[in-house]
Design an enzyme around this catalytic site. Structure first.
Site, PDB file in Angstrom:
ATOM      1  CB  SER A 159       1.862   6.871   0.470  1.00 30.28           C
ATOM      2  OG  SER A 159       1.977   5.705   1.235  1.00 30.28           O
ATOM      3  CD  GLU A 193       4.973   1.109   1.627  1.00 32.10           C
ATOM      4  OE1 GLU A 193       4.188   1.022   2.587  1.00 32.10           O
ATOM      5  OE2 GLU A 193       5.773   0.213   1.325  1.00 32.10           O
ATOM      6  CE1 TYR A 209       0.997   3.335  -3.932  1.00 35.55           C
ATOM      7  CE2 TYR A 209       2.272   3.393  -1.903  1.00 35.55           C
ATOM      8  CZ  TYR A 209       1.142   3.749  -2.609  1.00 35.55           C
ATOM      9  OH  TYR A 209       0.168   4.506  -2.014  1.00 35.55           O
TER      10      TYR A 209
HETATM   11  P1  NAP Z   1      -7.829   2.333  -4.136  1.00 37.06           P
HETATM   12  O1  NAP Z   1      -9.051   1.918  -3.389  1.00 37.06           O
HETATM   13  O2  NAP Z   1      -6.944   1.293  -4.747  1.00 37.06           O
HETATM   14  O3  NAP Z   1      -8.316   3.343  -5.275  1.00 37.06           O
HETATM   15  C1  NAP Z   1      -7.465   3.734  -6.314  1.00 37.06           C
HETATM   16  C2  NAP Z   1      -8.318   4.180  -7.498  1.00 37.06           C
HETATM   17  O4  NAP Z   1      -7.421   4.547  -8.561  1.00 37.06           O
HETATM   18  C3  NAP Z   1      -9.240   3.097  -8.058  1.00 37.06           C
HETATM   19  O5  NAP Z   1     -10.517   3.626  -8.295  1.00 37.06           O
HETATM   20  C4  NAP Z   1      -8.568   2.701  -9.363  1.00 37.06           C
HETATM   21  O6  NAP Z   1      -9.447   2.290 -10.374  1.00 37.06           O
HETATM   22  C5  NAP Z   1      -7.929   4.023  -9.773  1.00 37.06           C
HETATM   23  N1  NAP Z   1      -6.840   3.812 -10.727  1.00 37.06           N
HETATM   24  C6  NAP Z   1      -5.816   2.929 -10.641  1.00 37.06           C
HETATM   25  N2  NAP Z   1      -5.011   3.048 -11.696  1.00 37.06           N
HETATM   26  C7  NAP Z   1      -5.545   4.005 -12.495  1.00 37.06           C
HETATM   27  C8  NAP Z   1      -5.189   4.568 -13.731  1.00 37.06           C
HETATM   28  N3  NAP Z   1      -4.106   4.163 -14.414  1.00 37.06           N
HETATM   29  N4  NAP Z   1      -5.960   5.552 -14.244  1.00 37.06           N
HETATM   30  C9  NAP Z   1      -7.064   5.981 -13.593  1.00 37.06           C
HETATM   31  N5  NAP Z   1      -7.472   5.472 -12.413  1.00 37.06           N
HETATM   32  C10 NAP Z   1      -6.715   4.501 -11.876  1.00 37.06           C
HETATM   33  O7  NAP Z   1      -6.899   3.226  -3.220  1.00 37.06           O
HETATM   34  P2  NAP Z   1      -7.259   4.078  -1.905  1.00 37.06           P
HETATM   35  O8  NAP Z   1      -6.993   3.239  -0.728  1.00 37.06           O
HETATM   36  O9  NAP Z   1      -8.554   4.741  -2.083  1.00 37.06           O
HETATM   37  O10 NAP Z   1      -6.096   5.157  -1.938  1.00 37.06           O
HETATM   38  C11 NAP Z   1      -6.295   6.396  -2.605  1.00 37.06           C
HETATM   39  C12 NAP Z   1      -4.951   7.045  -2.915  1.00 37.06           C
HETATM   40  O11 NAP Z   1      -4.258   7.310  -1.721  1.00 37.06           O
HETATM   41  C13 NAP Z   1      -4.011   6.213  -3.770  1.00 37.06           C
HETATM   42  O12 NAP Z   1      -3.259   7.094  -4.560  1.00 37.06           O
HETATM   43  C14 NAP Z   1      -3.116   5.548  -2.752  1.00 37.06           C
HETATM   44  O13 NAP Z   1      -1.880   5.205  -3.336  1.00 37.06           O
HETATM   45  C15 NAP Z   1      -2.995   6.642  -1.722  1.00 37.06           C
HETATM   46  N6  NAP Z   1      -2.800   6.248  -0.332  1.00 37.06           N
HETATM   47  C16 NAP Z   1      -3.631   5.339   0.250  1.00 37.06           C
HETATM   48  C17 NAP Z   1      -3.472   5.032   1.586  1.00 37.06           C
HETATM   49  C18 NAP Z   1      -4.378   4.055   2.275  1.00 37.06           C
HETATM   50  O14 NAP Z   1      -4.004   3.566   3.358  1.00 37.06           O
HETATM   51  N7  NAP Z   1      -5.546   3.763   1.755  1.00 37.06           N
HETATM   52  C19 NAP Z   1      -2.448   5.654   2.329  1.00 37.06           C
HETATM   53  C20 NAP Z   1      -1.645   6.585   1.700  1.00 37.06           C
HETATM   54  C21 NAP Z   1      -1.834   6.902   0.372  1.00 37.06           C
HETATM   55  P3  NAP Z   1     -10.228   0.872 -10.303  1.00 37.06           P
HETATM   56  O15 NAP Z   1     -11.370   1.116  -9.335  1.00 37.06           O
HETATM   57  O16 NAP Z   1     -10.671   0.675 -11.706  1.00 37.06           O
HETATM   58  O17 NAP Z   1      -9.240  -0.126  -9.824  1.00 37.06           O
HETATM   59  O1  G4F Z   2      -2.574  -3.724   3.927  1.00 39.80           O
HETATM   60  P1  G4F Z   2      -1.271  -3.634   3.251  1.00 39.80           P
HETATM   61  O2  G4F Z   2      -1.165  -4.236   1.890  1.00 39.80           O
HETATM   62  O3  G4F Z   2      -0.882  -2.085   3.245  1.00 39.80           O
HETATM   63  P2  G4F Z   2       0.518  -1.344   2.995  1.00 39.80           P
HETATM   64  O4  G4F Z   2       1.493  -2.192   2.276  1.00 39.80           O
HETATM   65  O5  G4F Z   2       0.949  -0.769   4.294  1.00 39.80           O
HETATM   66  O6  G4F Z   2       0.083  -0.187   1.981  1.00 39.80           O
HETATM   67  C1  G4F Z   2      -1.098   0.576   2.205  1.00 39.80           C
HETATM   68  O7  G4F Z   2      -0.771   1.695   3.000  1.00 39.80           O
HETATM   69  C2  G4F Z   2       0.123   2.630   2.370  1.00 39.80           C
HETATM   70  C3  G4F Z   2       0.356   3.768   3.383  1.00 39.80           C
HETATM   71  O8  G4F Z   2       1.398   3.435   4.248  1.00 39.80           O
HETATM   72  C4  G4F Z   2      -0.519   3.140   1.101  1.00 39.80           C
HETATM   73  F1  G4F Z   2       0.285   4.062   0.528  1.00 39.80           F
HETATM   74  C5  G4F Z   2      -0.769   1.986   0.158  1.00 39.80           C
HETATM   75  O9  G4F Z   2      -1.448   2.484  -1.011  1.00 39.80           O
HETATM   76  C6  G4F Z   2      -1.673   0.969   0.854  1.00 39.80           C
HETATM   77  O10 G4F Z   2      -2.939   1.551   1.038  1.00 39.80           O
HETATM   78  O11 G4F Z   2      -0.149  -4.309   4.143  1.00 39.80           O
HETATM   79  C7  G4F Z   2       0.042  -3.921   5.494  1.00 39.80           C
HETATM   80  C8  G4F Z   2       1.032  -4.880   6.154  1.00 39.80           C
HETATM   81  C9  G4F Z   2       2.314  -5.073   5.336  1.00 39.80           C
HETATM   82  O12 G4F Z   2       3.390  -5.100   6.227  1.00 39.80           O
HETATM   83  C10 G4F Z   2       2.152  -6.445   4.699  1.00 39.80           C
HETATM   84  O13 G4F Z   2       3.382  -7.124   4.451  1.00 39.80           O
HETATM   85  O14 G4F Z   2       0.414  -6.180   6.206  1.00 39.80           O
HETATM   86  C11 G4F Z   2       1.360  -7.163   5.782  1.00 39.80           C
HETATM   87  N1  G4F Z   2       0.637  -8.340   5.326  1.00 39.80           N
HETATM   88  C12 G4F Z   2       0.719  -9.569   5.904  1.00 39.80           C
HETATM   89  N2  G4F Z   2      -0.035 -10.439   5.238  1.00 39.80           N
HETATM   90  C13 G4F Z   2      -0.177  -8.430   4.263  1.00 39.80           C
HETATM   91  C14 G4F Z   2      -0.605  -9.758   4.204  1.00 39.80           C
HETATM   92  N3  G4F Z   2      -0.594  -7.494   3.363  1.00 39.80           N
HETATM   93  C15 G4F Z   2      -1.465  -7.901   2.397  1.00 39.80           C
HETATM   94  N4  G4F Z   2      -1.928  -6.973   1.527  1.00 39.80           N
HETATM   95  N5  G4F Z   2      -1.894  -9.201   2.298  1.00 39.80           N
HETATM   96  C16 G4F Z   2      -1.497 -10.158   3.175  1.00 39.80           C
HETATM   97  O15 G4F Z   2      -1.878 -11.323   3.059  1.00 39.80           O
END
Ligand code: NAP
Ligand code: G4F
Length: 338
Positions: free
Chosen positions: A136, A138, A163
């Site tokens: 990530s 992050e 995280y």
């Molecule tokens: P997501 O929608 O939250 O999906 C995560 C999945 O992991 C869900 O299906 C969840 O199950 C499952 N899970 C959570 N804890 C688990 C456990 N202990 N054992 C087995 N399964 C578990 O996340 P996403 O946005 O698709 O992201 C996919 C991956 O990429 C994650 O690893 C995230 O950290 C990483 N990532 C995401 C982003 C982004 O912007 N989306 C960016 C960089 C990296 P449930 O459905 O039951 O909750």
């Molecule tokens: O949408 P966010 O929660 O995403 P964040 O923290 O960037 O993390 C996501 O991206 C990561 C990759 O860089 C992944 F690894 C991670 O799993 C996840 O998918 O927040 C984005 C921004 C942050 O700065 C947060 O402080 O939005 C700001 N924010 C402001 N108000 C909020 C809110 N975020 C959330 N979730 N909810 C709010 O009400």
């Protein structure tokens, strides 16, 4: 021979019910793979994102769901022995950064410990299995080691959340298994990616859902935290293609996957409220200090030059087309609700 026969590739996806897991399952099925999608046990059924595969007369023959939890290394060993996958995509995680401050041990054990368990299972059962790790952006945290084109694969990483520390552990472990055991293990350093399937508590989806409800007179206010942070937002459907491409290379490696454009949460709000015809978002948005995090990543911009050059990967969506796509989907979904 597995129950699917031999003339195809087989992939295991952890976290198949999540945003990325579901798009990746769609992609691999379209490429002829047999997909073993792993879900954890939940008290309510939450397979909404993959139900279209289950209910599809042909696609469902290439798809099977099994229970799995990141805490269970033995279960992964059994799955590898039973299904003999060519590729394993480790997508599962407690993926919410703010939540990781509340449940740091759980987050860390799942992401850091869980990834290591899978790598060990691959090493023991069959080191030829290709592995993808969901790293990530992050992980860069508050690092200032970037130029005008953004962070690269080699930029210094100084994570600022439980995280991100866990993700960095898993990222390095993936590299260690690649170098020490010659396993084809790749990390995609993915910058934020969103879609109509995005989890409802991430900021983009929270905004598009709220705007759709406000436009239909079902909600008055939207409460947000820090709207000055900047993110490099892309479309999840584009990003799962990069995951697959990484495992088709001769060797494993690390790749930044990003759009190379950065926008504040404030700008995302402006685009959505303008597209919704609601005008100035200030009329609806209130800042709630409880939504601020103990630590914040202020700025993310990714330089995907290596992914473009080596993988021939290109993002097809930018923040504006993404925000509109998400709002339109939420507007339609909201219309069908009572
Ligand atoms: P997501 O929608 O939250 O999906 C995560 C999945 O992991 C869900 O299906 C969840 O199950 C499952 N899970 C959570 N804890 C688990 C456990 N202990 N054992 C087995 N399964 C578990 O996340 P996403 O946005 O698709 O992201 C996919 C991956 O990429 C994650 O690893 C995230 O950290 C990483 N990532 C995401 C982003 C982004 O912007 N989306 C960016 C960089 C990296 P449930 O459905 O039951 O909750
Ligand atoms: O949408 P966010 O929660 O995403 P964040 O923290 O960037 O993390 C996501 O991206 C990561 C990759 O860089 C992944 F690894 C991670 O799993 C996840 O998918 O927040 C984005 C921004 C942050 O700065 C947060 O402080 O939005 C700001 N924010 C402001 N108000 C909020 C809110 N975020 C959330 N979730 N909810 C709010 O009400």
């Amino acid at each position: 021979m597995t129950e699917f026969g031999n003339n195809h590739k087989t992939a295991i996806i952890t976290g198949v019910n999540g945003q990325d897991g579901s798009y990746l399952a769609d992609l691999l099925i379209s490429k002829g793979y047999y997909v073993i999608g792993l879900k954890r046990r939940t008290s309510l059924i939450n397979t909404e994102r993959v139900d279209h595969i289950y209910n599809h007369p042909i696609d469902c023959t290439q798809f099977k769901m099994c229970y799995y939890d990141l805490s269970d290394g033995g279960a992964m060993t059994n799955l590898l022995l039973k299904y003999k996958p060519d590729e394993v995509y480790n997508i599962a995680a407690q993926s919410h950064v703010a939540v990781s401050f509340d449940v740091p041990e759980y987050t860390s054990e799942g992401i850091a410990g869980g990834t290591l368990k899978i790598l060990e299972a691959i090493r023991a059962v069959n080191p030829q299995i290709k592995f993808y790790q969901a790293s990530s952006s992050e992980m860069y945290g508050d690092s200032t080691d970037y130029d005008s084109l953004g962070y690269t694969e080699t930029s210094r990483m100084t994570p600022v959340s439980p995280y991100a520390v866990a993700k960095l552990h898993a990222h390095h472990m993936t590299r260690v298994y690649r170098e020490a055991y010659n396993i084809h293990a790749s990390s995609g350093i993915l910058f934020n990616h969103e879609s109509p399937r995005r989890g409802e508590t991430f900021v983009t989806r929270k905004i598009t859902m709220a705007a759709a409800r406000i436009a239909q007179g079902k909600q008055q206010k939207l409460f947000l935290g820090n709207i000055d942070s900047k993110r490099d937002w892309g479309f999840a459907g584009d990003y799962v293609e990069a995951m697959w491409l990484m495992l088709q290379q001769p060797k494993g490696d690390d790749y930044v996957v990003a759009t190379n454009r950065t926008h504040s949460v404030r700008e995302f709000l402006e685009v959505v409220f303008d597209h919704a015809g609601l005008g100035d978002y200030h009329k609806y948005v209130e800042i709630d200090p409880r939504l601020f995090r103990p630590n914040e990543v202020p700025y993310l911009l990714g330089n995907p030059e290596k992914a473009k050059r080596v993988l021939k990967w290109e993002p097809k969506h930018d923040m504006i087309s993404l925000a509109r796509m998400m709002y339109d989907s939420d507007f339609k979904r909201e219309q069908t609700k009572p």
